[in-house]
Design a protein around this motif. Sequence first.
Motif, PDB file in Angstrom:
ATOM      1  N   LEU A 111      20.083  39.199  35.054  1.00  0.00           N
ATOM      2  CA  LEU A 111      21.512  39.204  35.373  1.00  0.00           C
ATOM      3  C   LEU A 111      22.368  39.599  34.173  1.00  0.00           C
ATOM      4  O   LEU A 111      23.267  40.442  34.281  1.00  0.00           O
ATOM      5  CB  LEU A 111      21.897  37.801  35.848  1.00  0.00           C
ATOM      6  CG  LEU A 111      23.330  37.572  36.292  1.00  0.00           C
ATOM      7  CD1 LEU A 111      23.605  38.305  37.596  1.00  0.00           C
ATOM      8  CD2 LEU A 111      23.598  36.071  36.468  1.00  0.00           C
ATOM      9  N   LEU A 112      22.110  38.957  33.028  1.00  0.00           N
ATOM     10  CA  LEU A 112      23.005  39.096  31.867  1.00  0.00           C
ATOM     11  C   LEU A 112      22.471  40.043  30.804  1.00  0.00           C
ATOM     12  O   LEU A 112      23.198  40.421  29.889  1.00  0.00           O
ATOM     13  CB  LEU A 112      23.231  37.725  31.219  1.00  0.00           C
ATOM     14  CG  LEU A 112      23.824  36.620  32.098  1.00  0.00           C
ATOM     15  CD1 LEU A 112      23.972  35.343  31.293  1.00  0.00           C
ATOM     16  CD2 LEU A 112      25.171  37.040  32.676  1.00  0.00           C
ATOM     17  N   PRO A 161      27.407  34.456  29.019  1.00  0.00           N
ATOM     18  CA  PRO A 161      28.032  35.472  29.870  1.00  0.00           C
ATOM     19  C   PRO A 161      29.263  36.055  29.184  1.00  0.00           C
ATOM     20  O   PRO A 161      29.874  35.409  28.336  1.00  0.00           O
ATOM     21  CB  PRO A 161      28.413  34.698  31.137  1.00  0.00           C
ATOM     22  CG  PRO A 161      28.448  33.263  30.726  1.00  0.00           C
ATOM     23  CD  PRO A 161      27.488  33.112  29.598  1.00  0.00           C
ATOM     24  N   SER A 210      31.887  37.592  30.982  1.00  0.00           N
ATOM     25  CA  SER A 210      33.043  37.722  31.873  1.00  0.00           C
ATOM     26  C   SER A 210      33.008  36.606  32.916  1.00  0.00           C
ATOM     27  O   SER A 210      31.973  35.964  33.129  1.00  0.00           O
ATOM     28  CB  SER A 210      32.990  39.069  32.604  1.00  0.00           C
ATOM     29  OG  SER A 210      31.885  39.088  33.487  1.00  0.00           O
ATOM     30  N   GLN A 236      33.067  37.035  36.036  1.00  0.00           N
ATOM     31  CA  GLN A 236      32.127  37.429  37.088  1.00  0.00           C
ATOM     32  C   GLN A 236      30.706  37.018  36.693  1.00  0.00           C
ATOM     33  O   GLN A 236      29.923  36.579  37.534  1.00  0.00           O
ATOM     34  CB  GLN A 236      32.211  38.940  37.349  1.00  0.00           C
ATOM     35  CG  GLN A 236      33.496  39.382  38.033  1.00  0.00           C
ATOM     36  CD  GLN A 236      34.752  39.125  37.188  1.00  0.00           C
ATOM     37  OE1 GLN A 236      34.737  39.274  35.965  1.00  0.00           O
ATOM     38  NE2 GLN A 236      35.830  38.692  37.830  1.00  0.00           N
ATOM     39  N   GLU A 237      30.372  37.170  35.419  1.00  0.00           N
ATOM     40  CA  GLU A 237      29.038  36.760  34.976  1.00  0.00           C
ATOM     41  C   GLU A 237      28.878  35.234  35.010  1.00  0.00           C
ATOM     42  O   GLU A 237      27.813  34.738  35.371  1.00  0.00           O
ATOM     43  CB  GLU A 237      28.758  37.311  33.566  1.00  0.00           C
ATOM     44  CG  GLU A 237      28.509  38.826  33.570  1.00  0.00           C
ATOM     45  CD  GLU A 237      27.956  39.356  32.246  1.00  0.00           C
ATOM     46  OE1 GLU A 237      27.625  40.559  32.210  1.00  0.00           O
ATOM     47  OE2 GLU A 237      27.841  38.585  31.262  1.00  0.00           O
ATOM     48  N   ALA A 289      28.227  34.434  38.541  1.00  0.00           N
ATOM     49  CA  ALA A 289      26.866  34.805  38.946  1.00  0.00           C
ATOM     50  C   ALA A 289      25.849  33.797  38.409  1.00  0.00           C
ATOM     51  O   ALA A 289      24.908  33.414  39.111  1.00  0.00           O
ATOM     52  CB  ALA A 289      26.547  36.220  38.453  1.00  0.00           C
ATOM     53  N   VAL A 290      26.040  33.346  37.158  1.00  0.00           N
ATOM     54  CA  VAL A 290      25.154  32.317  36.592  1.00  0.00           C
ATOM     55  C   VAL A 290      25.235  31.044  37.430  1.00  0.00           C
ATOM     56  O   VAL A 290      24.218  30.435  37.777  1.00  0.00           O
ATOM     57  CB  VAL A 290      25.533  32.025  35.119  1.00  0.00           C
ATOM     58  CG1 VAL A 290      24.809  30.786  34.610  1.00  0.00           C
ATOM     59  CG2 VAL A 290      25.226  33.230  34.227  1.00  0.00           C
ATOM     60  N   THR A 347      37.229  29.168  32.639  1.00  0.00           N
ATOM     61  CA  THR A 347      36.952  30.491  32.084  1.00  0.00           C
ATOM     62  C   THR A 347      38.179  31.171  31.471  1.00  0.00           C
ATOM     63  O   THR A 347      38.040  31.967  30.553  1.00  0.00           O
ATOM     64  CB  THR A 347      36.349  31.415  33.164  1.00  0.00           C
ATOM     65  OG1 THR A 347      37.133  31.310  34.353  1.00  0.00           O
ATOM     66  CG2 THR A 347      34.907  31.026  33.459  1.00  0.00           C
TER      67      THR A 347
END
Lengths: 458, 458
Positions: A11-12, A42, A44, A46-47, A50-51, A201
Amino acid sequence: MSDLVTNLKALLGEGAVQDGDDAVQAGLARGRLGRPLAVVRPGSTQEVAAVLRLCHDAAQPIVPWGGLTGLVEGARADGVVALSLQRMNRIEDIDAAGATMTVEAGCILQSVCEAADDKGLFFPLDLGARGSATIGGNISTNAGGNRVLRYGMMRDLVLGLEVVLADGTVLSSLNHLIKNNAGYDLKQVFIGAEGTLGVVTRAVLRLRPKPASQNMALLAVDTYAHLPRILRNLERGFGGTLSAFEVMWEDFYKLVTMPPAAGRPPVPHGHAYYVLIEALGGDEAEDAARFERVLADELEKGEIADAAVAKSKAECARLWGLRDDVLQVGQNAPVFTFDVSLGIVEMESYVADVRAALLKRWPAMTLMVFGHLGDGNLHLIPGVGDGSSQARHAVEEIVYDALRQRGGSVSAEHGIGLEKRAYLSYSRSAEEVALMHRLKKAFDPGNILNPGKIFAAA
Amino acid sequence: MSDLVTNLKALLGEGAVQDGDDAVQAGLARGRLGRPLAVVRPGSTQEVAAVLRLCHDAAQPIVPWGGLTGLVEGARADGVVALSLQRMNRIEDIDAAGATMTVEAGCILQSVCEAADDKGLFFPLDLGARGSATIGGNISTNAGGNRVLRYGMMRDLVLGLEVVLADGTVLSSLNHLIKNNAGYDLKQVFIGAEGTLGVVTRAVLRLRPKPASQNMALLAVDTYAHLPRILRNLERGFGGTLSAFEVMWEDFYKLVTMPPAAGRPPVPHGHAYYVLIEALGGDEAEDAARFERVLADELEKGEIADAAVAKSKAECARLWGLRDDVLQVGQNAPVFTFDVSLGIVEMESYVADVRAALLKRWPAMTLMVFGHLGDGNLHLIPGVGDGSSQARHAVEEIVYDALRQRGGSVSAEHGIGLEKRAYLSYSRSAEEVALMHRLKKAFDPGNILNPGKIFAAA
């Protein structure tokens, strides 16, 4: 390598995920963080989302990491995924007309303060760890520090938040408005929640006008009962500009004004209490005269034994340097750090009772006391010559028992983390703790967000 | 008479429960409250808890009532039980050294302010309905008002709360401390929740030093773009003592300074904007000179067209009297009241767009605009010659649509209630609203607390 770590790397990217010995080293570097399964960084929102989705689906606990300057094991990540916000450190926008700043959670506090200053504005949060603490951590612990008296805690400095929820939902609540009563003010739930309800975030911070003047003095006071009166009189006399009323008990003052410390005493040793006062105002020339006059009126009353007024920016910095030189407590190592709040009028007897009880058990004990008296917040740093967990526990019982009797809080500003979990009930009722559990369950039903911090799972 | 009402009468005594026509009359007396099944007036927290237990077991919705001065139908209690806190109006304690006051929720705001003043202290919340609004209502709506710029909203003035939860559990969170990070700060959840998450029964309020000086002026300004600069310059120059920056658009200023209004214009008509400014400071003699000097510096810049400085307490009161004389809008009856917030730099175009759109449809329309500009909060009061719900809806679409385009809030300080429910999504995202529902469900799973307010049940 677990499937989850494989997926996180996919993913990252490999560079953003440390596992095995690398993760352990990342944890060890700052102490008491445990041995993380992996440290992910991560880049961002978005990351992060996703995590969280990956971890949520795998029922994998995660611990958010900011600057790792916390003092209560709130970032301990033993055997679980540490989610570092370090790479998300951009200042995205400064709106000078609206007096707001939008930042990513990994921004360093000091960078934020400097960026505001560059625009002729002021971000008032100030604390010893300013050079490495992050805004996300400041929010998640509702940080306090040196100027709460005037500007409030971190809660009062945040207008909007972006938070990733346990299931990866991005809650964008990046409000820029001072007043917004459109339904529940959800950001309040996440501020001070120590990462257990969501991962912060981004944030919109409220900026203030940059003060045109800073005036400071160090006062010596011999009788505790004079302190609350002096505080109220200065608050009134300075008409809203008093920004610090920091009291150092004599032992701490000696520690930071004698070798090996670099500091020297602006007023002589030999008094019971030393008070650092600061006023931040709007007029450089006039405010200095006002400061000295209000102080002179107060000196007339005979409750202040001695005083030294800072005559320059450099002298102001030296006064703050004494108060901030907390690392000198290392001379008494091993030490334990406490961060309590209680009514101002209770503090003298509280410190006396704690001191007596500690001395009874450890006659060579040292006890350093200082704090934000204007906010009802004291830091106590006892050294009993024993750093074991048994000694810690015995000291905690003494410090917190005397506090419970006085209706105080086991955490004024550091939070609960793991360290104070056993004492949460000293400051909160069973009904309050039950409702905290209910809130946690509603926001993080799978208990994957910083699990076990503040309280154990119900 | 229903079983529930019989049980309520048995619990509280006949005198504390009105039903039938009496309940309807109690509702009608303040308008838009509907026809309550019963109005109950418990005299203690224990009685509130007992009422909640009864209603909870009977799945009977209840609506908390304070001073019934709300403007958004947050207290509408059609066909359900109205729970009035009116009898719980005691000031229980004032701690002068700690600067706190403990009160029951039914205390009238003005009584609280007067009680603080009697002790040489200051409770800063101030709004037009001060003589009948209650502290519980102020908390439940997170009231704002005239001095938010300096002292914050009600949220910033509350240290502790006692709340009765939906099932009758008493949550005693009567914290007196300025700093308390022992777990979640639960009181934040109830502040501004409009009675949908719990019934506030008692509060610990934070008091401030009583200002020693009050200085005021009325400024006339012709160009909107000057206003934000004047605000920031005065904030800086007054060094933290600026407590109000209230702007009146010309039409409103004329309305409150010409017959039949009692007020007369301190500066002549003919300017686009009139700004009431106030500074509250620590020194009666010096502050007046400082106020005039800072103002003179600002006048030099040529952005202020005219100014009148209040020379006495009576003149200060007269200036506030103009700003507070909102009832004059009755001259344009029927009118609709709006309470929005948006970025200061957006306000000029926002008001212009709303005015143009309203005039296009109702050429004889009147639009009164004034507000707490320093907080980004405007009140708009259009009169379109038609008070029907169709007209209201058409006006709402115009006012809120222009707001949505600018990222503003449909409620700065009044709350959502029933009136703005359809527009919550203009200011909050789907994720935010979903999380509000989740919070509601966690705290009030049976949906008996002020149901349907803020949002309809999911």
